[in-house]
Every structure is written in C-alpha cells, then in structure tokens.
Design a protein around this motif. Structure first.
Motif, PDB file in Angstrom:
ATOM      1  N   GLU A   1      42.643  46.377  41.535  1.00 53.72           N
ATOM      2  CA  GLU A   1      41.829  47.584  41.716  1.00 53.72           C
ATOM      3  C   GLU A   1      40.636  47.603  40.766  1.00 53.72           C
ATOM      4  OE1 GLU A   1      42.077  49.842  44.055  1.00 53.72           O
ATOM      5  OE2 GLU A   1      43.733  48.651  44.867  1.00 53.72           O
ATOM      6  N   LEU A   2      40.803  46.966  39.566  1.00 50.38           N
ATOM      7  CA  LEU A   2      39.722  47.002  38.578  1.00 50.38           C
ATOM      8  C   LEU A   2      38.566  46.083  38.948  1.00 50.38           C
ATOM      9  CD1 LEU A   2      41.721  47.065  35.231  1.00 50.38           C
ATOM     10  CD2 LEU A   2      40.160  48.824  36.080  1.00 50.38           C
ATOM     11  N   ARG A   3      38.824  45.103  39.828  1.00 53.27           N
ATOM     12  CA  ARG A   3      37.779  44.125  40.141  1.00 53.27           C
ATOM     13  C   ARG A   3      36.532  44.803  40.739  1.00 53.27           C
ATOM     14  NH1 ARG A   3      40.789  39.859  43.809  1.00 53.27           N
ATOM     15  NH2 ARG A   3      40.348  37.993  42.632  1.00 53.27           N
ATOM     16  N   THR A   4      36.743  45.696  41.667  1.00 60.24           N
ATOM     17  CA  THR A   4      35.593  46.291  42.364  1.00 60.24           C
ATOM     18  C   THR A   4      34.704  47.115  41.422  1.00 60.24           C
ATOM     19  OG1 THR A   4      37.194  46.483  44.131  1.00 60.24           O
ATOM     20  CG2 THR A   4      35.006  47.400  44.554  1.00 60.24           C
ATOM     21  N   PRO A   5      35.271  48.097  40.685  1.00 51.84           N
ATOM     22  CA  PRO A   5      34.384  48.842  39.774  1.00 51.84           C
ATOM     23  C   PRO A   5      33.732  47.937  38.739  1.00 51.84           C
ATOM     24  CG  PRO A   5      36.697  49.456  39.450  1.00 51.84           C
ATOM     25  CD  PRO A   5      36.637  48.665  40.707  1.00 51.84           C
TER      26      PRO A   5
ATOM     27  N   SER B   1      31.291  43.246  30.383  1.00 54.44           N
ATOM     28  CA  SER B   1      31.912  43.395  31.706  1.00 54.44           C
ATOM     29  C   SER B   1      32.266  42.020  32.266  1.00 54.44           C
ATOM     30  CB  SER B   1      31.007  44.179  32.657  1.00 54.44           C
ATOM     31  OG  SER B   1      29.843  43.444  32.936  1.00 54.44           O
ATOM     32  N   VAL B   2      31.480  40.980  31.893  1.00 53.13           N
ATOM     33  CA  VAL B   2      31.841  39.617  32.297  1.00 53.13           C
ATOM     34  C   VAL B   2      33.162  39.236  31.654  1.00 53.13           C
ATOM     35  CG1 VAL B   2      31.210  37.192  32.049  1.00 53.13           C
ATOM     36  CG2 VAL B   2      29.481  38.869  32.736  1.00 53.13           C
TER      37      VAL B   2
ATOM     38  N   MET C   1      39.100  38.592  32.059  1.00 51.07           N
ATOM     39  CA  MET C   1      40.429  39.017  31.600  1.00 51.07           C
ATOM     40  C   MET C   1      41.258  39.566  32.756  1.00 51.07           C
ATOM     41  SD  MET C   1      41.278  41.516  28.413  1.00 51.07           S
ATOM     42  CE  MET C   1      40.040  40.978  27.292  1.00 51.07           C
ATOM     43  N   VAL C   2      40.601  40.391  33.594  1.00 44.56           N
ATOM     44  CA  VAL C   2      41.296  40.980  34.740  1.00 44.56           C
ATOM     45  C   VAL C   2      41.741  39.883  35.713  1.00 44.56           C
ATOM     46  CG1 VAL C   2      40.847  42.321  36.826  1.00 44.56           C
ATOM     47  CG2 VAL C   2      40.309  43.284  34.592  1.00 44.56           C
ATOM     48  N   GLU C   3      40.846  38.871  35.915  1.00 45.11           N
ATOM     49  CA  GLU C   3      41.220  37.748  36.788  1.00 45.11           C
ATOM     50  C   GLU C   3      42.433  37.007  36.224  1.00 45.11           C
ATOM     51  OE1 GLU C   3      40.095  37.066  39.652  1.00 45.11           O
ATOM     52  OE2 GLU C   3      38.314  38.342  39.725  1.00 45.11           O
ATOM     53  N   ASP C   4      42.395  36.805  34.893  1.00 46.03           N
ATOM     54  CA  ASP C   4      43.519  36.109  34.241  1.00 46.03           C
ATOM     55  C   ASP C   4      44.817  36.886  34.417  1.00 46.03           C
ATOM     56  OD1 ASP C   4      41.833  34.141  33.478  1.00 46.03           O
ATOM     57  OD2 ASP C   4      41.798  34.633  31.334  1.00 46.03           O
ATOM     58  N   LEU C   5      44.738  38.211  34.196  1.00 46.33           N
ATOM     59  CA  LEU C   5      45.937  39.050  34.325  1.00 46.33           C
ATOM     60  C   LEU C   5      46.491  38.993  35.748  1.00 46.33           C
ATOM     61  CD1 LEU C   5      45.149  42.236  32.248  1.00 46.33           C
ATOM     62  CD2 LEU C   5      46.991  40.601  31.874  1.00 46.33           C
ATOM     63  N   LEU C   6      45.569  39.064  36.707  1.00 45.65           N
ATOM     64  CA  LEU C   6      45.986  39.031  38.110  1.00 45.65           C
ATOM     65  C   LEU C   6      46.674  37.700  38.416  1.00 45.65           C
ATOM     66  CD1 LEU C   6      45.980  40.454  40.791  1.00 45.65           C
ATOM     67  CD2 LEU C   6      43.711  39.535  41.251  1.00 45.65           C
ATOM     68  N   LEU C   7      46.078  36.613  37.925  1.00 46.37           N
ATOM     69  CA  LEU C   7      46.652  35.292  38.157  1.00 46.37           C
ATOM     70  C   LEU C   7      48.046  35.188  37.528  1.00 46.37           C
ATOM     71  CD1 LEU C   7      46.476  32.387  39.078  1.00 46.37           C
ATOM     72  CD2 LEU C   7      45.257  31.845  36.974  1.00 46.37           C
TER      73      LEU C   7
ATOM     74  N   ALA D   1      33.666  35.373  20.691  1.00 39.54           N
ATOM     75  CA  ALA D   1      33.339  34.250  21.570  1.00 39.54           C
ATOM     76  C   ALA D   1      34.003  34.393  22.930  1.00 39.54           C
ATOM     77  CB  ALA D   1      33.740  32.939  20.914  1.00 39.54           C
ATOM     78  N   GLY D   2      34.415  35.602  23.301  1.00 36.62           N
ATOM     79  CA  GLY D   2      34.988  35.811  24.627  1.00 36.62           C
ATOM     80  C   GLY D   2      36.446  35.415  24.695  1.00 36.62           C
ATOM     81  N   SER D   3      37.126  35.456  23.563  1.00 34.74           N
ATOM     82  CA  SER D   3      38.536  35.064  23.530  1.00 34.74           C
ATOM     83  C   SER D   3      39.418  36.184  24.095  1.00 34.74           C
ATOM     84  CB  SER D   3      38.908  34.772  22.083  1.00 34.74           C
ATOM     85  OG  SER D   3      40.277  34.689  21.950  1.00 34.74           O
ATOM     86  N   THR D   4      40.382  35.822  24.939  1.00 34.95           N
ATOM     87  CA  THR D   4      41.306  36.829  25.485  1.00 34.95           C
ATOM     88  C   THR D   4      42.737  36.577  25.043  1.00 34.95           C
ATOM     89  OG1 THR D   4      41.721  35.500  27.430  1.00 34.95           O
ATOM     90  CG2 THR D   4      39.925  37.085  27.574  1.00 34.95           C
TER      91      THR D   4
END
Ligand SMILES: Nc1ncnc2c1ncn2[C@@H]1O[C@H](COP(=O)(O)OP(=O)(O)O)[C@@H](O)[C@H]1O
Ligand SMILES: [Mg+2]
Length: 486
Positions: free
Chosen positions: A260-264, A297-298, A303-309, A430-433
C-alpha cells in the motif's frame, strides 16, 4: 535397574519367601506329628516291656525282656539296677535281641525317671532315640524307639520342598518376565513416541500430525499416560498453529502495508522530482529541502520494496526456479559496481565456461548485488573486492571478498538479522537499511543453500553455497517432496 528387572526380581523373591514359609511349616508339622506318633508307640512298647519284666523268672531279668510279642524292630530295652545297665538290648529286624554294651547304654542312665518321652543321642551306632524311663521297684526300666525314620521323612520332605521350590521359581520367573514384558510394551510405545517427538524439529505444527500414542485405554495406567500424552501433543500442536496463524497475520500485514505504501511513495517522489526540475524559480533552501525529500523517498521506496520481498520470501512465494547463468549474473553486477564505485578495485575469479545453477535469476542477482554493494559501501576507497565462483562437490560457492576494515566480531552473529547494522552515522546516511543481508539469507535459504561470513580486519569473505539441485519443497500436507530440476 530397569522397572522390568525390578518387577521380575520382586516376583521371584516373593515366590522364594512363600515357598520357604510353606516348606518350613510343613517340615515342622511333619516332625512334630511323627514324634507324637513315636511317643504313642513308646507308651505301648513300655507297657509291653514292663509286662514281660514281670513274667521273668527268679534269676532276675534276662535279655528276653527286650522281646515281648508285638514289640517293633529297633526297640531298645535297658534294665538299670543301682544306676548300672544290668541288661540292655535292641530288637533287630529279624526279631532277635542284640545286647548293647554298657558304654552305649551310659547316656540312658542320665534320663529323668518320670515316664515322659525324651530324645537322647546314643552315638554313631544307634543314633538318636526317643526314650522313657520308669521306676520298677528298686530298678529303672528304660524303653526307647529310634528317631531315624522321623529324620528320614523330614529329609525327604526337605528334598521335595527344594525341588518344588526350584521348579516354581523357574516357572514364576518365566511367567513374570513374559507378563511384565507384555504389560510394559504399551509403556515402551509411549516412550518411543515421546523420544520421537523430542527429536522432531518443532517448527511447523504439521510435523505433529498423526504422531499419537496408540495405547489410550483409560482403565489402564499406561493408557491414562498415553491419553495425557496425546492431549499434551494436541495442546502443543494447537499452540504452534496459533503461533503460525499470528506470524502469518504479521507477514500478511507487512506485505499489505509495504504494498500500500508504494503508490503514495511514488507520488511523493514524482512531485519532488517535478519540483526539482522547476528549481530555477525557487529559493535555494526550498531546492535543498526538495532534494532531501526526493532522496529520502528513494531510500524509503527501496526499504518498502525490501520489506515486501522479505514478507513474500517468508511466505515461501517469490522464487521461480529456472536454469540461471551465475557467471553472467556476476559479470553484470561487477560491471555495475565498477560504474558506481570507480575508486574501488573490483576483480573477478570465475571459471571460463558459464556456471549454471537452478534458481531464480532476479533473486540471485539481488544476492550478488547486495553483497557487492556492501563490499563497496561499507569499506573505504581503494579497497580491493574479489567476486568468485567455485564449483564444489554438491553445488556452487559464490564468494565476495574484500580487504576492508572487516566487521566487528561482536556484531557478526547478528549480521543476517533484519535491520541489523554496525551502527554508524556514515552507513545510515549512505542509504543503509540493514535489510540487505537479511534478504541475501532469505533468498539463499529459499534456494536450499546457506550463506556464511568470515571476517578479520583486512579480509572479509561472504560465501553463498547454492546446491546443484532444486530443494525439496513443503507440500500442503506438511511432508517434504523432492522436485526434479527443471
Ligand atoms: N563487506 C563488509 N564490510 C564491512 N561491514 C559490512 C560488510 N558487509 C556488511 N557489513 C555490515 O553489515 C551491516 C548490515 O549489512 P546489510 O544487511 O547489507 O545492511 P545495509 O547495507 O543496509 O547497512 C552493514 O550495515 C555493515 O555495517
Ligand atoms: Mg547492504
């Protein structure tokens, strides 16, 4: 000592004790019955001897007093005058009277003269006798009957008791062993089931399906144990199912939320980008703020993609097997890394011919990228990175090695956990998650492989082992099924 042995031994001990009591009682009873019979006989023998004494002539008693009619063989008759054995004889089996020596008769002189029966030992020749001594005028007449037949029957009975006891013992131990084995067999089954459950990896509730003790008769002790045990297994399976359901709910929630977070997020990023393009008209503060919004936001999107995966990998979905050219995949990743980090030295150590493994190309690409990106982003410039592929006995090892500063040994055990980072502000910015290695681990596990790390300052190696065959997959009924390589 096992319960089985203890039960058999107690039964045998009980049989021995009972046999001993019965045997001893019978022997004592036999002895006293026989002796009273002898005492009765002795009374008759005494009156016969007295009568024959009265019939003696004037010359005093002769040996003949020992042979009145009706006297039994072995009867002893001694006539004491002034304390000396004047005439003493024993009636033999042929009905003749045999004189006995005065030495043999001496113990008879000490018998109390009271007409009652006494037991006297007359030495090896005559043995034990039951005797009575009665006064006859100035003299004493002693009459005796041998105890030998009594002792003989006592010994015989003892022999019979011993033989019967031995036979009873053998029979009792055989019967007890068989009965105990039979009645403990259900207990063995309970123990077998319990140790089988103890050995099981209790990760999925289905592993407990059908694992039950067959002995559940509530009328028996073992049956009650079995029933309780089965009920306990049911509770455990129920608790595991409840846990699985709640885990499933959490996974579902994370998957749904990320989705759901991907779209916003895409909208936020899009608008930020749009604003940056019109930047010329905006004050520099706003331009800076917009660029921060865009980069964050990038970061959030990845992060959201990683969580979804991760949520999908947890559900066991998201891996589609095909033949994957691992060499090509590594080449791509290394080329990309060259472009992204020109200040790192990146080398290749791969066989000349392509290495093909069964797997999901997109996911394996992600594994290689995550490991190479870590080696780039968590090490200083000038670090040498080597990506290698090696064929091993049961598959392929993919290694990513760097000579950077290494990983803190205290942090190593948590390295593959979600959101685990060796906390430094540099890596955050450095964009670490902290999800990269968790994804590596999940993808490799979904391929039936394993990932390991070894790190000392100056040498850090991540080794991904991928098996040559597709892993067995869990089917709906919880049993594992091997799947042939596509
Ligand atoms: N090659 C490496 N050298 C040093 N540290 C590393 C290396 N690879 C991983 N790490 C450490 O492990 C942590 C977890 O890595 P990862 O799960 O990929 O998360 P992220 O890269 O997003 O921080 C990193 O934050 C870093 O501290
Ligand atoms: Mg990373």
């Amino acid at each position: 000592m096992t319960l089985r042995r203890r039960l058999v031994l107690s039964t045998v001990a009980l049989v021995v004790a009972v046999s001993a009591v019965i045997g001893a009682g019978s022997i004592i009873a036999l002895f006293s019955i026989q002796r009273s019979a002898i005492d009765q006989q002795l009374q008759y023998a005494t009156s016969r001897a007295q009568k024959s004494l009265q019939n003696q002539g004037p010359n005093g008693p002769s040996l003949e007093i020992g042979r009145p009619s009706g006297q039994a063989a072995g009867t002893l008759t001694v006539y004491f005058l002034n304390g000396n054995a004047a005439v003493g004889s024993v009636l033999d089996n042929a009905g003749d009277v045999d004189r006995i020596s005065s030495a043999a008769a001496r113990p008879l002189g000490e018998v109390t003269v009271d007409g009652a029966a006494h037991t006297v030992d007359l030495g090896s020749e005559l043995g034990r006798y039951r005797v009575t001594a009665a006064p006859v005028g100035p003299a004493v007449l002693v009459v005796g009957l041998p105890m030998a037949p009594v002792y003989e029957s006592v010994w015989k009975l003892l022999g019979v008791v011993l033989v019967v006891t031995a036979v009873a013992l053998l029979a009792a131990s055989a019967v007890a062993a068989a009965a105990v084995r039979r009645s403990l067999r259900p207990l063995d089954r309970v123990a077998e089931t319990a140790s089988a459950v103890a050995r099981m990896p209790l990760e999925r509730s289905e592993t407990l399906d059908g694992v039950r003790v067959p002995d559940t008769d509530p009328r028996t002790e073992v049956g009650r144990v079995g029933t309780a045990f089965n009920r306990m297994l049911g509770h455990i399976a129920g608790a595991m199912q409840a846990r699985e359901r709640s885990e499933q709910k959490v996974r579902q929630f994370v998957a749904d939320a990320s989705h759901e977070l991907r779209t916003p997020l895409a909208s936020v990023r899009g608008y930020a980008e749009l604003t940056r393009r019109m930047g010329a008209d905006l004050p520099p503060d706003v331009v800076y703020a917009m660029s921060r919004i865009e980069s964050e936001s990038v970061r959030m999107t990845s992060m959201v993609e990683d969580l979804l995966l991760l949520a999908r990998l947890d559900e066991g979905r998201e891996v589609q097997f095909a033949d994957v050219d691992l060499t090509g995949l590594v080449l791509d990743a290394v080329n990309d890394a060259h472009a992204a980090s020109p200040d790192h030295v990146i080398a290749l150590d791969v066989p000349s011919e392509p290495v093909v493994v069964p797997g999901d190309a997109a996911r394996l690409h992600q594994v290689v990228v995550n490991l190479v990106t870590n080696a780039r982003t968590h090490t200083p410039e000038g670090t040498r990175i080597t990506v290698g592929i090696h064929r091993v006995a049961d598959g392929v090892d993919l290694t990513v090695r760097d000579d950077g500063q290494g990983i803190d040994p205290e942090f190593l055990p948590k390295l593959f956990e979600r959101f685990a980072r060796a906390d430094s502000s540099r890596s955050r910015s450095a964009g670490s998650t902290g999800l990269g290695l968790a994804i590596v681990d999940a993808v490799v596990q979904a391929h039936g492989g394993r990932v390991a790390v070894a790190s000392v300052p100056g040498d850090t190696v991540f080794t991904v082992h991928l098996p040559a065959t597709r892993p067995a997959v869990a089917t709906a009924d919880g049993s594992a099924k091997a799947v042939p390589t596509a």
